[in-house]
Design a protein around this motif. Structure first.
Motif, mmCIF file in Angstrom:
data_model
loop_
_atom_site.group_PDB
_atom_site.id
_atom_site.type_symbol
_atom_site.label_atom_id
_atom_site.label_comp_id
_atom_site.label_asym_id
_atom_site.label_seq_id
_atom_site.Cartn_x
_atom_site.Cartn_y
_atom_site.Cartn_z
ATOM 1 N N ASN A 48 0.806 -1.225 0.000
ATOM 2 C CA ASN A 48 0.000 0.000 0.000
ATOM 3 C C ASN A 48 0.841 1.277 0.000
ATOM 4 N N THR A 49 2.023 1.197 -0.589
ATOM 5 C CA THR A 49 2.907 2.346 -0.773
ATOM 6 C C THR A 49 3.145 2.497 -2.275
ATOM 7 N N TYR A 50 3.095 3.712 -2.763
ATOM 8 C CA TYR A 50 3.376 4.011 -4.166
ATOM 9 C C TYR A 50 4.890 4.071 -4.319
ATOM 10 N N TRP A 51 5.459 3.115 -5.064
ATOM 11 C CA TRP A 51 6.907 3.047 -5.266
ATOM 12 C C TRP A 51 7.225 3.515 -6.679
ATOM 13 N N GLN A 52 7.842 4.683 -6.783
ATOM 14 C CA GLN A 52 8.204 5.245 -8.077
ATOM 15 C C GLN A 52 9.577 4.734 -8.500
ATOM 16 N N LEU A 53 9.692 4.315 -9.754
ATOM 17 C CA LEU A 53 10.944 3.774 -10.285
ATOM 18 C C LEU A 53 11.980 4.881 -10.436
ATOM 19 N N LEU A 54 13.144 4.687 -9.786
ATOM 20 C CA LEU A 54 14.252 5.648 -9.881
ATOM 21 C C LEU A 54 15.312 5.216 -10.885
ATOM 22 N N SER A 55 15.695 3.933 -10.801
ATOM 23 C CA SER A 55 16.728 3.435 -11.701
ATOM 24 C C SER A 55 16.466 1.970 -12.015
ATOM 25 N N ILE A 56 16.977 1.576 -13.155
ATOM 26 C CA ILE A 56 16.825 0.190 -13.608
ATOM 27 C C ILE A 56 18.121 -0.216 -14.302
ATOM 28 N N ALA A 57 18.601 -1.403 -13.995
ATOM 29 C CA ALA A 57 19.858 -1.902 -14.557
ATOM 30 C C ALA A 57 20.990 -0.903 -14.324
ATOM 31 N N GLY A 58 20.961 -0.220 -13.170
ATOM 32 C CA GLY A 58 22.022 0.708 -12.804
ATOM 33 C C GLY A 58 21.944 2.073 -13.457
ATOM 34 N N GLU A 59 20.929 2.311 -14.281
ATOM 35 C CA GLU A 59 20.791 3.591 -14.977
ATOM 36 C C GLU A 59 19.565 4.341 -14.474
ATOM 37 N N PRO A 60 19.681 5.666 -14.290
ATOM 38 C CA PRO A 60 18.511 6.450 -13.863
ATOM 39 C C PRO A 60 17.407 6.374 -14.912
ATOM 40 N N VAL A 61 16.178 6.411 -14.456
ATOM 41 C CA VAL A 61 15.036 6.367 -15.359
ATOM 42 C C VAL A 61 14.800 7.776 -15.896
ATOM 43 N N SER A 62 14.724 7.878 -17.203
ATOM 44 C CA SER A 62 14.491 9.190 -17.812
ATOM 45 C C SER A 62 13.012 9.538 -17.708
ATOM 46 N N GLU A 63 12.736 10.809 -17.774
ATOM 47 C CA GLU A 63 11.352 11.277 -17.717
ATOM 48 C C GLU A 63 10.594 10.750 -18.935
ATOM 49 N N THR A 64 9.362 10.331 -18.694
ATOM 50 C CA THR A 64 8.509 9.881 -19.786
ATOM 51 C C THR A 64 7.509 10.979 -20.103
ATOM 52 N N ASN A 65 6.907 10.899 -21.260
ATOM 53 C CA ASN A 65 5.890 11.869 -21.649
ATOM 54 C C ASN A 65 4.540 11.536 -21.036
ATOM 55 N N ALA A 66 4.443 10.403 -20.390
ATOM 56 C CA ALA A 66 3.171 9.958 -19.832
ATOM 57 C C ALA A 66 2.773 10.812 -18.628
ATOM 58 N N ASP A 67 1.471 10.820 -18.364
ATOM 59 C CA ASP A 67 0.955 11.544 -17.197
ATOM 60 C C ASP A 67 1.425 10.906 -15.898
ATOM 61 N N GLN A 68 1.657 9.600 -15.926
ATOM 62 C CA GLN A 68 2.145 8.919 -14.723
ATOM 63 C C GLN A 68 3.577 8.457 -14.940
ATOM 64 N N LYS A 69 4.271 8.323 -13.849
ATOM 65 C CA LYS A 69 5.650 7.851 -13.884
ATOM 66 C C LYS A 69 5.659 6.338 -13.650
ATOM 67 N N HIS A 100 5.988 2.970 -11.956
ATOM 68 C CA HIS A 100 5.849 2.692 -10.530
ATOM 69 C C HIS A 100 5.362 1.269 -10.311
ATOM 70 N N ILE A 101 5.319 0.894 -9.027
ATOM 71 C CA ILE A 101 4.803 -0.415 -8.623
ATOM 72 C C ILE A 101 4.040 -0.235 -7.317
ATOM 73 N N LEU A 102 3.002 -1.031 -7.148
ATOM 74 C CA LEU A 102 2.174 -0.981 -5.951
ATOM 75 C C LEU A 102 1.875 -2.414 -5.518
ATOM 76 N N PHE A 103 2.303 -2.765 -4.307
ATOM 77 C CA PHE A 103 2.058 -4.083 -3.731
ATOM 78 C C PHE A 103 0.819 -3.988 -2.839
ATOM 79 N N LEU A 104 -0.149 -4.858 -3.062
ATOM 80 C CA LEU A 104 -1.361 -4.872 -2.241
ATOM 81 C C LEU A 104 -1.244 -5.950 -1.175
ATOM 82 N N ASP A 105 -2.007 -5.791 -0.089
ATOM 83 C CA ASP A 105 -1.963 -6.738 1.032
ATOM 84 C C ASP A 105 -2.365 -8.158 0.630
ATOM 85 N N ASP A 106 -3.189 -8.282 -0.406
ATOM 86 C CA ASP A 106 -3.718 -9.602 -0.777
ATOM 87 C C ASP A 106 -2.799 -10.410 -1.696
ATOM 88 N N GLY A 107 -1.554 -9.940 -1.900
ATOM 89 C CA GLY A 107 -0.605 -10.686 -2.728
ATOM 90 C C GLY A 107 -0.646 -10.303 -4.198
#
Length: 152
Positions: A43-64, A66-73
């Motif tokens: 239940n925490t919004y986890w925004q992607l900072l880096s992947i494969a050791g490289e910073p994530v560049s800004e996307t043109n999308a409205d959302q960045k 991210h990943i969200l883990f729910l309590d139910d698996g």
């Protein structure tokens, strides 16, 4: 067989307090005392900072991305192009993703999505420290780094 060293409770508490005091506001980490308390995985919004050791560049999308883990698996997120979802299981420091799927929107040259999906497939471990979540591979290598962020 390893020997067990017994430390009186008050001595162990003192060492723990000294260790934590050394971490608070440490200039080496640049983190404040507020960051030391780990955010919950679920239940925490986890925004992607880096992947494969490289910073994530800004996307043109409205959302960045991210990943969200729910309590139910269940897990869901956004790759920078497509929504994705699936199941996850955490046992200790082990984290496994299962039954992952995504929408099929065409996004030319979206390397972030390709790398993120590859990282999710390779993930076997997790390290959660303060406001950072690290997905780890089989050899303990860092696959992706996320930061807890307020949902907008």
């Amino acid at each position: 067989m390893r020997g067990v060293v017994s430390v009186p409770g008050h001595v162990a508490t003192l060492f723990a307090l000294l260790f934590l005091a050394g971490c608070v506001g440490s200039p080496a980490t640049g983190r404040s005392a507020d960051d030391i308390v780990a955010m919950p995985l679920t239940n925490t919004y986890w925004q992607l900072l880096s992947i494969a050791g490289e910073p994530v560049s800004e996307t043109n999308a409205d959302q960045k991305p991210h990943i969200l883990f729910l309590d139910d698996g269940r897990v869901s997120g956004f790759s920078g192009c497509n929504q994705y979802m699936g199941d996850y299981q955490v046992t200790g420091e082990n984290l496994l993703f299962d039954s992952m799927s995504s929408t099929r929107r065409a996004c030319p040259d979206n390397q972030t999505e390709q790398l993120l999906f590859a990282a999710l497939a390779k993930t076997v471990g997790v390290n959660l420290e303060g406001i950072e979540l690290r997905l780890l591979g089989e050899a303990g290598e860092e696959l992706a780094v996320f930061e807890a962020s307020r949902m907008k």
